[in-house]
Design a protein around this motif. Sequence first.
Motif, PDB file in Angstrom:
ATOM      1  N   SER A   9      49.138  49.068  22.858  1.00 19.07           N
ATOM      2  CA  SER A   9      47.854  49.669  22.716  1.00 19.07           C
ATOM      3  C   SER A   9      46.926  49.434  24.074  1.00 19.07           C
ATOM      4  CB  SER A   9      47.361  49.700  21.315  1.00 19.07           C
ATOM      5  OG  SER A   9      47.102  48.324  21.012  1.00 19.07           O
ATOM      6  N   THR A  10      47.186  48.031  24.313  1.00 22.12           N
ATOM      7  CA  THR A  10      46.244  47.342  25.299  1.00 22.12           C
ATOM      8  C   THR A  10      47.281  47.300  26.437  1.00 22.12           C
ATOM      9  OG1 THR A  10      44.681  46.423  23.951  1.00 22.12           O
ATOM     10  CG2 THR A  10      44.947  45.508  26.119  1.00 22.12           C
ATOM     11  N   ARG A  11      46.778  48.121  27.383  1.00 22.58           N
ATOM     12  CA  ARG A  11      47.623  47.935  28.925  1.00 22.58           C
ATOM     13  C   ARG A  11      46.548  47.660  29.953  1.00 22.58           C
ATOM     14  NH1 ARG A  11      53.050  50.012  29.111  1.00 22.58           N
ATOM     15  NH2 ARG A  11      53.400  51.064  26.987  1.00 22.58           N
ATOM     16  N   LEU A  12      46.369  46.353  30.533  1.00 18.57           N
ATOM     17  CA  LEU A  12      45.458  46.015  31.330  1.00 18.57           C
ATOM     18  C   LEU A  12      45.676  46.935  32.872  1.00 18.57           C
ATOM     19  CD1 LEU A  12      44.623  42.220  30.984  1.00 18.57           C
ATOM     20  CD2 LEU A  12      43.318  44.294  30.033  1.00 18.57           C
ATOM     21  N   ARG A  13      46.909  47.197  32.993  1.00 16.01           N
ATOM     22  CA  ARG A  13      47.404  47.884  34.074  1.00 16.01           C
ATOM     23  C   ARG A  13      46.446  49.387  34.449  1.00 16.01           C
ATOM     24  NH1 ARG A  13      53.432  47.810  35.463  1.00 16.01           N
ATOM     25  NH2 ARG A  13      52.395  49.049  37.189  1.00 16.01           N
ATOM     26  N   ARG A  14      46.330  50.010  33.189  1.00 12.54           N
ATOM     27  CA  ARG A  14      45.705  51.341  33.017  1.00 12.54           C
ATOM     28  C   ARG A  14      44.371  51.181  34.307  1.00 12.54           C
ATOM     29  NH1 ARG A  14      45.204  51.583  27.395  1.00 12.54           N
ATOM     30  NH2 ARG A  14      47.200  52.039  26.703  1.00 12.54           N
ATOM     31  N   ASN A  15      43.662  50.146  34.131  1.00 10.78           N
ATOM     32  CA  ASN A  15      42.286  50.143  34.801  1.00 10.78           C
ATOM     33  C   ASN A  15      42.400  49.774  36.260  1.00 10.78           C
ATOM     34  OD1 ASN A  15      40.884  50.814  32.524  1.00 10.78           O
ATOM     35  ND2 ASN A  15      39.858  48.604  32.421  1.00 10.78           N
ATOM     36  N   ARG A  16      43.699  49.730  36.503  1.00 15.20           N
ATOM     37  CA  ARG A  16      44.088  49.304  38.125  1.00 15.20           C
ATOM     38  C   ARG A  16      44.820  50.319  38.610  1.00 15.20           C
ATOM     39  NH1 ARG A  16      47.007  43.971  36.305  1.00 15.20           N
ATOM     40  NH2 ARG A  16      45.391  42.870  35.434  1.00 15.20           N
ATOM     41  N   LYS A  17      45.008  51.682  37.706  1.00 15.73           N
ATOM     42  CA  LYS A  17      45.945  52.471  38.249  1.00 15.73           C
ATOM     43  C   LYS A  17      45.782  53.288  39.727  1.00 15.73           C
ATOM     44  CE  LYS A  17      44.392  56.249  35.475  1.00 15.73           C
ATOM     45  NZ  LYS A  17      44.724  57.525  34.347  1.00 15.73           N
ATOM     46  N   ASP A  19      42.559  53.334  43.034  1.00 15.92           N
ATOM     47  CA  ASP A  19      41.330  52.810  43.640  1.00 15.92           C
ATOM     48  C   ASP A  19      40.180  53.199  43.237  1.00 15.92           C
ATOM     49  OD1 ASP A  19      40.380  51.455  46.059  1.00 15.92           O
ATOM     50  OD2 ASP A  19      39.198  53.453  46.290  1.00 15.92           O
ATOM     51  N   TRP A  20      39.863  54.323  42.755  1.00 15.88           N
ATOM     52  CA  TRP A  20      38.569  54.678  42.130  1.00 15.88           C
ATOM     53  C   TRP A  20      38.291  53.858  40.623  1.00 15.88           C
ATOM     54  CZ3 TRP A  20      38.908  56.377  37.242  1.00 15.88           C
ATOM     55  CH2 TRP A  20      40.125  57.023  36.688  1.00 15.88           C
ATOM     56  N   THR A  21      39.264  53.797  39.995  1.00 18.66           N
ATOM     57  CA  THR A  21      39.236  52.910  38.728  1.00 18.66           C
ATOM     58  C   THR A  21      39.001  51.438  38.980  1.00 18.66           C
ATOM     59  OG1 THR A  21      40.171  52.279  36.664  1.00 18.66           O
ATOM     60  CG2 THR A  21      41.576  53.233  38.101  1.00 18.66           C
ATOM     61  N   ARG A  22      39.588  50.983  40.053  1.00 21.91           N
ATOM     62  CA  ARG A  22      39.633  49.506  40.310  1.00 21.91           C
ATOM     63  C   ARG A  22      38.169  49.349  41.050  1.00 21.91           C
ATOM     64  NH1 ARG A  22      45.117  50.308  42.480  1.00 21.91           N
ATOM     65  NH2 ARG A  22      44.396  50.681  44.829  1.00 21.91           N
ATOM     66  N   ARG A  23      37.731  50.241  41.768  1.00 23.13           N
ATOM     67  CA  ARG A  23      36.177  50.272  42.144  1.00 23.13           C
ATOM     68  C   ARG A  23      35.175  50.163  40.999  1.00 23.13           C
ATOM     69  NH1 ARG A  23      34.440  54.247  45.558  1.00 23.13           N
ATOM     70  NH2 ARG A  23      36.286  55.475  45.401  1.00 23.13           N
ATOM     71  N   LEU A  24      35.379  51.062  39.980  1.00 16.29           N
ATOM     72  CA  LEU A  24      34.564  50.871  38.845  1.00 16.29           C
ATOM     73  C   LEU A  24      34.448  49.662  37.989  1.00 16.29           C
ATOM     74  CD1 LEU A  24      35.415  54.526  37.212  1.00 16.29           C
ATOM     75  CD2 LEU A  24      33.388  53.762  38.244  1.00 16.29           C
ATOM     76  N   VAL A  25      35.674  49.026  37.928  1.00 15.65           N
ATOM     77  CA  VAL A  25      35.630  47.597  37.142  1.00 15.65           C
ATOM     78  C   VAL A  25      35.422  46.494  38.188  1.00 15.65           C
ATOM     79  CG1 VAL A  25      37.037  48.724  35.289  1.00 15.65           C
ATOM     80  CG2 VAL A  25      38.319  47.430  37.027  1.00 15.65           C
ATOM     81  N   GLN A  26      35.123  46.458  39.462  1.00 14.82           N
ATOM     82  CA  GLN A  26      35.144  45.331  40.189  1.00 14.82           C
ATOM     83  C   GLN A  26      33.985  44.476  39.777  1.00 14.82           C
ATOM     84  OE1 GLN A  26      34.969  46.942  43.967  1.00 14.82           O
ATOM     85  NE2 GLN A  26      32.598  46.832  44.123  1.00 14.82           N
ATOM     86  N   GLU A  27      34.090  43.294  39.454  1.00 13.68           N
ATOM     87  CA  GLU A  27      33.163  42.303  39.021  1.00 13.68           C
ATOM     88  C   GLU A  27      32.364  41.548  40.041  1.00 13.68           C
ATOM     89  OE1 GLU A  27      34.928  39.392  36.352  1.00 13.68           O
ATOM     90  OE2 GLU A  27      36.330  40.942  35.707  1.00 13.68           O
ATOM     91  N   ASN A  28      32.763  41.615  41.406  1.00 11.69           N
ATOM     92  CA  ASN A  28      32.093  41.031  42.526  1.00 11.69           C
ATOM     93  C   ASN A  28      31.916  41.919  43.691  1.00 11.69           C
ATOM     94  OD1 ASN A  28      31.373  38.059  41.542  1.00 11.69           O
ATOM     95  ND2 ASN A  28      33.363  38.374  40.875  1.00 11.69           N
ATOM     96  N   THR A  29      31.154  41.661  44.632  1.00 11.63           N
ATOM     97  CA  THR A  29      31.018  42.611  45.799  1.00 11.63           C
ATOM     98  C   THR A  29      30.740  41.713  46.964  1.00 11.63           C
ATOM     99  OG1 THR A  29      28.710  42.963  45.313  1.00 11.63           O
ATOM    100  CG2 THR A  29      30.249  44.643  44.602  1.00 11.63           C
ATOM    101  N   LEU A  30      31.074  41.951  48.180  1.00 10.17           N
ATOM    102  CA  LEU A  30      30.511  41.197  49.380  1.00 10.17           C
ATOM    103  C   LEU A  30      29.995  42.178  50.260  1.00 10.17           C
ATOM    104  CD1 LEU A  30      31.140  38.560  50.800  1.00 10.17           C
ATOM    105  CD2 LEU A  30      33.345  39.641  52.061  1.00 10.17           C
ATOM    106  N   SER A  31      28.862  41.773  50.808  1.00  8.97           N
ATOM    107  CA  SER A  31      28.089  42.709  51.735  1.00  8.97           C
ATOM    108  C   SER A  31      27.744  41.976  52.774  1.00  8.97           C
ATOM    109  CB  SER A  31      26.936  43.403  51.103  1.00  8.97           C
ATOM    110  OG  SER A  31      25.844  42.798  51.105  1.00  8.97           O
ATOM    111  N   PRO A  32      27.220  42.364  53.758  1.00 11.20           N
ATOM    112  CA  PRO A  32      26.676  41.831  55.113  1.00 11.20           C
ATOM    113  C   PRO A  32      25.589  40.906  54.653  1.00 11.20           C
ATOM    114  CG  PRO A  32      27.053  43.924  55.989  1.00 11.20           C
ATOM    115  CD  PRO A  32      27.125  44.133  54.414  1.00 11.20           C
ATOM    116  N   SER A  33      24.688  41.219  53.656  1.00 19.44           N
ATOM    117  CA  SER A  33      23.636  40.281  53.231  1.00 19.44           C
ATOM    118  C   SER A  33      24.151  38.935  52.634  1.00 19.44           C
ATOM    119  CB  SER A  33      22.994  41.013  52.106  1.00 19.44           C
ATOM    120  OG  SER A  33      22.291  42.450  52.462  1.00 19.44           O
ATOM    121  N   ASP A  34      25.318  38.907  52.440  1.00 21.21           N
ATOM    122  CA  ASP A  34      26.055  37.642  51.823  1.00 21.21           C
ATOM    123  C   ASP A  34      26.264  36.564  52.734  1.00 21.21           C
ATOM    124  OD1 ASP A  34      25.942  38.551  49.248  1.00 21.21           O
ATOM    125  OD2 ASP A  34      27.870  39.543  49.585  1.00 21.21           O
ATOM    126  N   LEU A  35      26.275  36.864  54.385  1.00 23.02           N
ATOM    127  CA  LEU A  35      26.695  36.220  55.341  1.00 23.02           C
ATOM    128  C   LEU A  35      25.779  35.587  56.109  1.00 23.02           C
ATOM    129  CD1 LEU A  35      29.200  38.853  56.538  1.00 23.02           C
ATOM    130  CD2 LEU A  35      29.710  37.235  54.856  1.00 23.02           C
TER     131      LEU A  35
END
Length: 329
Positions: A9-17, A19-35
């Motif tokens: 019933s649980t398949r972690l690959r569902r949220n990775r199927k 690009d749009w869903t991978r973007r929804l669940v991303q936990e960290n981001t990188l932007s020019p402001s980090d550099l």
Amino acid sequence: MKSVGTYPSTRLRRNRKRDWTRRLVQENTLSPSDLIWPIFIRDGKNIKEPIKTMPGIYRYSLDKIEKLVEKAIEQKIPMIALFPNTPFYKKDNRGSEALNRNNLICKALRLIKKNYNEIGIMCDVALDPYTKHGHDGIINKSYVDNDATIKILVKQSLLQAEMGCDVIAPSDMMDGRIGEIRKALDKKDFKLVQILSYAVKYASNFYGPFRDAVGSNKLLKSNKKNYQMDYKNSKEALREVALDIKEGADFVMVKPGMPYLDIIKLIKDSFKIPVFAYQVSGEYSLIRKGIDDKIIDENAIVESLMSFKRAGASAIVTYFADEIAKKLR
Ligand code: PBG
């Protein structure tokens, strides 16, 4: 852990199927402001000099600096870090050139601050670009003299502040220097000049290319183990940071970067202070070489930078800043 279910019933690959869903669940981001972008400067005119051990990185003469600053502003990089390649004839045993009002750093600060206020400038406080022996302080009976060195570092900090430096970054690892520098800055009404302490700086084998860049590598005979930290230690890093916070640091640096992600996380979890990571020259050159020789894909750069964000870093000093900021926008 409540979020753990069971297959099927649980398949972690569902949220990775996709690009749009991978973007929804991303936990960290990188932007020019980090550099934060380190830039090497040298004397002369119209010079862009390659650094052999840092492919793609150059030493620039001062007349080229404004273009670089404009590029950084355009790319929304919040801060640059200036490092000088001091000509050998200006080096001595006491690093006197560090206190020369017309040294490379002072000239660069005046030049940049005259025209640009929307970008931060940080400058190293340490004597290694200026000493004949390549150490960060002055030597007394073959030992880097802590208290005598601090007296010079305080003067170096005041001079940089006077020239318009926004962030004073002591990278020397002398005990007690943050407090002394803070006191001196406050007394001279530089209350808003920030201090980025290289609180946790290890005696590392990854600094070699940087020492080439500033011209201290061949001069340095021994190592820096009696002031920089031993890479076998992690709890000691907590003591370093605790002291520097008490002494008035605004942010703390962990250096090098990737081999020390555990330390970034440890400090982030233990203190409420912004932690910066320094992806140092050796790390840069290894990744760059790997990409240039087609051993790894160039996306490894962003992957390496994201690891710092995951570990809890607020910003990253990286020689890739300019290249990556362009891509991230
Ligand atoms: C010197 C200094 C070093 C670096 C930044 N400031 C080298 C050292 O301590 O020998 C290293 C940065 C890099 O390797 O990119 N105080």
